[in-house]
Scaffold this motif. Structure first.
Motif, PDB file in Angstrom:
ATOM      1  N   PHE A  71       0.953  -0.654   0.082  1.00  0.00           N
ATOM      2  CA  PHE A  71       0.056   0.077  -0.208  1.00  0.00           C
ATOM      3  C   PHE A  71       0.849   1.336   0.079  1.00  0.00           C
ATOM      4  CE2 PHE A  71      -3.064  -3.340   1.031  1.00  0.00           C
ATOM      5  CZ  PHE A  71      -4.311  -2.829   0.781  1.00  0.00           C
ATOM      6  N   ALA A  72       0.286   2.499  -0.686  1.00  0.00           N
ATOM      7  CA  ALA A  72       1.039   4.042  -0.403  1.00  0.00           C
ATOM      8  C   ALA A  72       0.310   4.668   0.343  1.00  0.00           C
ATOM      9  CB  ALA A  72       1.641   3.952  -2.181  1.00  0.00           C
ATOM     10  N   LEU A  73       0.326   5.188   0.174  1.00  0.00           N
ATOM     11  CA  LEU A  73      -0.069   6.992   0.471  1.00  0.00           C
ATOM     12  C   LEU A  73       0.187   7.914  -0.030  1.00  0.00           C
ATOM     13  CD1 LEU A  73       0.325   6.652   5.486  1.00  0.00           C
ATOM     14  CD2 LEU A  73      -1.576   5.427   3.565  1.00  0.00           C
ATOM     15  N   ALA A  86      -5.877   8.966   0.003  1.00  0.00           N
ATOM     16  CA  ALA A  86      -6.262   7.326   0.192  1.00  0.00           C
ATOM     17  C   ALA A  86      -5.290   6.423   0.599  1.00  0.00           C
ATOM     18  CB  ALA A  86      -6.227   7.467  -1.292  1.00  0.00           C
ATOM     19  N   VAL A  87      -5.514   5.424   0.564  1.00  0.00           N
ATOM     20  CA  VAL A  87      -4.856   3.806   1.402  1.00  0.00           C
ATOM     21  C   VAL A  87      -5.401   3.870   0.469  1.00  0.00           C
ATOM     22  CG1 VAL A  87      -4.706   2.342   3.631  1.00  0.00           C
ATOM     23  CG2 VAL A  87      -5.358   4.557   3.698  1.00  0.00           C
ATOM     24  N   ALA A  88      -3.945   2.946  -0.123  1.00  0.00           N
ATOM     25  CA  ALA A  88      -3.824   2.749  -2.092  1.00  0.00           C
ATOM     26  C   ALA A  88      -3.485   1.406  -2.224  1.00  0.00           C
ATOM     27  CB  ALA A  88      -3.653   4.579  -2.649  1.00  0.00           C
ATOM     28  N   HIS A  89      -4.187   0.786  -2.321  1.00  0.00           N
ATOM     29  CA  HIS A  89      -2.850  -1.101  -2.795  1.00  0.00           C
ATOM     30  C   HIS A  89      -2.473  -0.494  -3.848  1.00  0.00           C
ATOM     31  CE1 HIS A  89      -2.065  -4.550  -4.367  1.00  0.00           C
ATOM     32  NE2 HIS A  89      -3.045  -5.116  -3.182  1.00  0.00           N
ATOM     33  N   VAL A  90      -1.041  -0.665  -4.324  1.00  0.00           N
ATOM     34  CA  VAL A  90      -0.132  -0.667  -5.641  1.00  0.00           C
ATOM     35  C   VAL A  90      -0.616  -1.265  -6.186  1.00  0.00           C
ATOM     36  CG1 VAL A  90       1.767   0.467  -3.205  1.00  0.00           C
ATOM     37  CG2 VAL A  90       1.660  -1.889  -4.734  1.00  0.00           C
TER      38      VAL A  90
END
Length: 107
Positions: A71-73, A86-90
């Protein structure tokens, strides 16, 4: 400077933590703790992390990569705070969170 989660980012954090917790008890908590540590790091030094690759935006959208989860922020630094978009899945739906920046411009 405080770091805060956009409302949609909070939902994303909750959904991802629940997903991990359903698969392995305790892993959801580990995920949430890593995100909280990331927020602390962003608060301490918001300009440290690089711009999100391929995204041109003013103000800059930075990318904080979690070390133990994929995950990336994405976050932006405003006058008195940093906002995690977002708390985004890469590997899922790249850039879906970009539309959230429009509401921030009015602030």
């Amino acid at each position: 400077m405080r770091a805060e989660l956009h409302e949609e980012a909070r939902r994303g954090l909750s959904a991802a933590a629940s997903w991990y917790e359903e698969r392995t008890p305790g892993l959801g908590d580990d995920f949430a703790v890593e995100v909280l540590h990331a927020l602390d790091s962003i608060e301490d030094a918001p300009e440290t992390w690089p711009a999100w690759p391929g995204v041109r935006h003013a103000p800059t959208i930075h990318r904080f990569l979690l070390s133990d989860f994929p995950f990336a922020l994405p976050y932006t630094v405003l006058k008195e705070r940093s906002v995690v978009l977002a708390v985004a899945h890469v590997r899922q739906r790249p850039g879906y969170w970009l539309k959230r920046t429009k509401a921030l411009r009015a602030q």
